[in-house]
Design a protein around this motif. Structure first.
Motif, PDB file in Angstrom:
ATOM      1  N   PRO A 254      -4.394 -22.729   4.290  1.00 45.31           N
ATOM      2  CA  PRO A 254      -2.986 -22.693   3.711  1.00 45.31           C
ATOM      3  C   PRO A 254      -2.434 -21.129   4.077  1.00 45.31           C
ATOM      4  N   ILE A 255      -1.623 -21.757   4.697  1.00 46.25           N
ATOM      5  CA  ILE A 255      -0.729 -19.932   5.185  1.00 46.25           C
ATOM      6  C   ILE A 255       0.063 -19.939   4.789  1.00 46.25           C
ATOM      7  N   MET A 256       1.099 -20.062   3.607  1.00 41.17           N
ATOM      8  CA  MET A 256       1.907 -19.610   2.757  1.00 41.17           C
ATOM      9  C   MET A 256       0.822 -19.374   1.712  1.00 41.17           C
ATOM     10  N   ARG A 257      -0.161 -19.897   1.325  1.00 37.67           N
ATOM     11  CA  ARG A 257      -1.273 -18.797   0.593  1.00 37.67           C
ATOM     12  C   ARG A 257      -1.171 -17.808   1.085  1.00 37.67           C
ATOM     13  N   TRP A 258      -1.703 -17.116   2.506  1.00 35.72           N
ATOM     14  CA  TRP A 258      -1.741 -16.183   3.047  1.00 35.72           C
ATOM     15  C   TRP A 258      -1.136 -15.142   2.649  1.00 35.72           C
ATOM     16  N   LEU A 259       0.626 -15.293   3.261  1.00 36.45           N
ATOM     17  CA  LEU A 259       1.839 -14.720   3.023  1.00 36.45           C
ATOM     18  C   LEU A 259       1.624 -14.355   2.078  1.00 36.45           C
ATOM     19  N   TRP A 260       1.634 -14.901   1.196  1.00 39.34           N
ATOM     20  CA  TRP A 260       1.513 -14.642  -0.518  1.00 39.34           C
ATOM     21  C   TRP A 260       0.129 -13.470  -0.183  1.00 39.34           C
ATOM     22  N   ASN A 261      -0.235 -13.819  -0.277  1.00 40.10           N
ATOM     23  CA  ASN A 261      -1.500 -12.922  -0.761  1.00 40.10           C
ATOM     24  C   ASN A 261      -1.252 -11.681   0.275  1.00 40.10           C
ATOM     25  N   SER A 262      -0.408 -11.409   0.934  1.00 42.76           N
ATOM     26  CA  SER A 262      -0.070 -10.411   1.994  1.00 42.76           C
ATOM     27  C   SER A 262       0.899  -9.123   1.757  1.00 42.76           C
ATOM     28  N   LEU A 263       1.461 -10.090   1.087  1.00 39.76           N
ATOM     29  CA  LEU A 263       3.187  -9.871   0.478  1.00 39.76           C
ATOM     30  C   LEU A 263       2.159  -8.988  -0.897  1.00 39.76           C
ATOM     31  N   PHE A 264       1.868  -9.741  -2.092  1.00 39.62           N
ATOM     32  CA  PHE A 264       1.596  -8.957  -2.969  1.00 39.62           C
ATOM     33  C   PHE A 264       0.420  -7.791  -2.498  1.00 39.62           C
ATOM     34  N   ILE A 265      -0.746  -7.709  -1.576  1.00 38.91           N
ATOM     35  CA  ILE A 265      -0.997  -7.024  -1.515  1.00 38.91           C
ATOM     36  C   ILE A 265      -0.445  -5.398  -0.680  1.00 38.91           C
ATOM     37  N   ALA A 266       0.788  -5.991   0.216  1.00 40.91           N
ATOM     38  CA  ALA A 266       1.487  -4.245   0.714  1.00 40.91           C
ATOM     39  C   ALA A 266       2.723  -4.021   0.211  1.00 40.91           C
ATOM     40  N   THR A 267       3.328  -4.923  -0.889  1.00 32.58           N
ATOM     41  CA  THR A 267       4.215  -4.808  -1.745  1.00 32.58           C
ATOM     42  C   THR A 267       3.451  -3.209  -2.688  1.00 32.58           C
ATOM     43  N   THR A 268       1.762  -4.240  -2.959  1.00 33.42           N
ATOM     44  CA  THR A 268       1.741  -2.883  -4.301  1.00 33.42           C
ATOM     45  C   THR A 268       1.047  -1.211  -4.024  1.00 33.42           C
ATOM     46  N   HIS A 269       0.273  -1.615  -2.989  1.00 31.97           N
ATOM     47  CA  HIS A 269       0.079  -0.513  -2.227  1.00 31.97           C
ATOM     48  C   HIS A 269       0.879   0.675  -1.516  1.00 31.97           C
ATOM     49  N   THR A 270       1.507  -0.589  -0.758  1.00 32.64           N
ATOM     50  CA  THR A 270       3.067   0.899  -1.183  1.00 32.64           C
ATOM     51  C   THR A 270       3.649   1.290  -1.898  1.00 32.64           C
ATOM     52  N   PHE A 271       4.006   0.446  -3.331  1.00 31.60           N
ATOM     53  CA  PHE A 271       4.532   1.419  -4.745  1.00 31.60           C
ATOM     54  C   PHE A 271       3.713   2.659  -4.834  1.00 31.60           C
ATOM     55  N   LEU A 272       2.374   1.927  -4.648  1.00 35.18           N
ATOM     56  CA  LEU A 272       1.498   3.195  -5.121  1.00 35.18           C
ATOM     57  C   LEU A 272       1.664   4.208  -3.903  1.00 35.18           C
ATOM     58  N   VAL A 273       1.264   3.879  -3.219  1.00 38.76           N
ATOM     59  CA  VAL A 273       1.132   4.313  -1.932  1.00 38.76           C
ATOM     60  C   VAL A 273       3.380   5.749  -2.545  1.00 38.76           C
ATOM     61  N   VAL A 274       3.787   5.418  -2.734  1.00 35.82           N
ATOM     62  CA  VAL A 274       5.599   6.665  -2.385  1.00 35.82           C
ATOM     63  C   VAL A 274       4.524   6.994  -3.740  1.00 35.82           C
ATOM     64  N   ILE A 275       4.211   6.703  -4.492  1.00 38.59           N
ATOM     65  CA  ILE A 275       3.639   7.395  -5.553  1.00 38.59           C
ATOM     66  C   ILE A 275       2.998   8.478  -5.395  1.00 38.59           C
ATOM     67  N   VAL A 276       1.520   8.476  -5.588  1.00 33.84           N
ATOM     68  CA  VAL A 276       0.971   9.567  -5.329  1.00 33.84           C
ATOM     69  C   VAL A 276       0.586  10.472  -3.754  1.00 33.84           C
ATOM     70  N   VAL A 277       2.021  10.347  -2.729  1.00 36.51           N
ATOM     71  CA  VAL A 277       2.483  10.726  -2.425  1.00 36.51           C
ATOM     72  C   VAL A 277       3.358  11.485  -1.933  1.00 36.51           C
ATOM     73  N   SER A 278       4.511  11.124  -3.238  1.00 39.02           N
ATOM     74  CA  SER A 278       4.927  11.900  -3.456  1.00 39.02           C
ATOM     75  C   SER A 278       4.681  13.287  -4.405  1.00 39.02           C
ATOM     76  N   VAL A 279       3.595  12.883  -5.316  1.00 38.73           N
ATOM     77  CA  VAL A 279       3.315  13.835  -6.589  1.00 38.73           C
ATOM     78  C   VAL A 279       2.496  14.659  -5.216  1.00 38.73           C
ATOM     79  N   THR A 280       1.706  14.237  -4.696  1.00 34.55           N
ATOM     80  CA  THR A 280       0.849  15.266  -4.245  1.00 34.55           C
ATOM     81  C   THR A 280       1.701  16.139  -2.860  1.00 34.55           C
ATOM     82  N   ALA A 281       2.484  15.710  -2.250  1.00 34.68           N
ATOM     83  CA  ALA A 281       3.463  16.500  -1.303  1.00 34.68           C
ATOM     84  C   ALA A 281       4.056  17.104  -2.169  1.00 34.68           C
ATOM     85  N   TYR A 282       5.048  17.345  -3.283  1.00 30.92           N
ATOM     86  CA  TYR A 282       5.235  18.581  -4.295  1.00 30.92           C
ATOM     87  C   TYR A 282       4.317  19.536  -4.561  1.00 30.92           C
TER      88      TYR A 282
END
Length: 250
Positions: A38-66
């Motif tokens: 089910p490649i479309m399901r896999w693509l959706w899984n990757s999109l959800f994981i990568a987008t959520t991970h990236t959003f949280l990374v921006v918050i954690v990294v910016s606060v820590t760097a500050y």
């Protein structure tokens, strides 16, 4: 180009840059296979994981760097460089203990197994910290005179100035999460929950014979489209991030 060729052309024709006859049958077969691959399901899984991970990374990294660039506390720089030194160890060294931790939390076959680990990557923290250090401290001092707290300075003054480097950190995080191969292969066994990279390994068993090379190549091409588009539209921010004062106007 191989994904747009017929199987007959793939196995019989010599080297050609472009297909003789352009076909879409390989992609139709890929999208119709919703049971074993089910490649479309896999693509959706990757999109959800990568987008959520990236959003949280921006918050954690910016606060820590500050904290490491603008705030003052005991042994701040010593702690930072110790963490930088620890981050130099190869990631493969942490695979077994990381898996044991994930297993103890019950995150095996869960998106959390890929979203949470790596949020505080020292590479991104270092990049954002160096960018912040290029912003004059007079901005902070003026804001404090007006009664601004650290949170107000961070959210309303610093974050708008470091937008280019945050976008670069987000780009690194998204592509790193999307392209991660070894970790998802270890933590996922449920076909429906796999991201695209783990799914591509499974496809080598399904399509990896001389009769389905076009479908295997088509699946690989679908997997690279999101990151290819991301680089295409975000490449200008790489240039801006190289200038530590790019966020300062005037």
């Amino acid at each position: 180009m191989t994904s747009f060729r017929s199987q007959t052309e793939i196995v019989s024709a010599g080297f050609r840059m472009l297909p003789v006859d352009w076909i879409l049958e390989n992609y139709i077969a890929i999208l119709n296979n919703t049971s074993t691959a089910p490649i479309m399901r896999w693509l959706w899984n990757s999109l959800f994981i990568a987008t959520t991970h990236t959003f949280l990374v921006v918050i954690v990294v910016s606060v820590t760097a500050y904290g490491y660039s603008r705030m003052k506390f005991k042994h701040r720089d010593t702690l930072f460089f110790i963490l930088m030194g620890i981050s130099m160890f190869p990631g493969v060294v942490n695979l077994i203990p990381s898996y044991k931790i994930i297993e103890s939390f019950g995150w095996v076959n869960s998106p959390l197994a890929m979203i949470i680990p790596g949020l505080a990557g020292m590479g991104n923290i270092f990049l954002v910290r160096q960018f912040m250090k290029g912003i004059p401290k007079e901005f902070d001092e003026s804001a404090r005179i007006d009664g601004a707290s650290d949170f107000v300075i961070y959210s309303r003054i610093i974050v708008p100035m470091i937008k280019p480097v945050l976008i670069v950190a987000a780009l690194f995080s998204f592509t790193g999460s999307w392209n991660d191969f070894l970790w998802p292969v270890i933590v996922y066994s449920d076909v429906e929950k796999m991201p695209i990279t783990a799914g591509l390994l499974l496809l080598q068993d399904i399509y990896g014979n001389y009769r389905m090379i076009g479908q295997l190549m088509g699946s690989a091409f679908l997997a690279i489209i999101p990151t290819m588009l991301l680089f295409l539209f975000a490449q200008k921010y790489f240039v801006q991030s190289m200038n530590l004062n790019s966020g300062v106007k005037g």
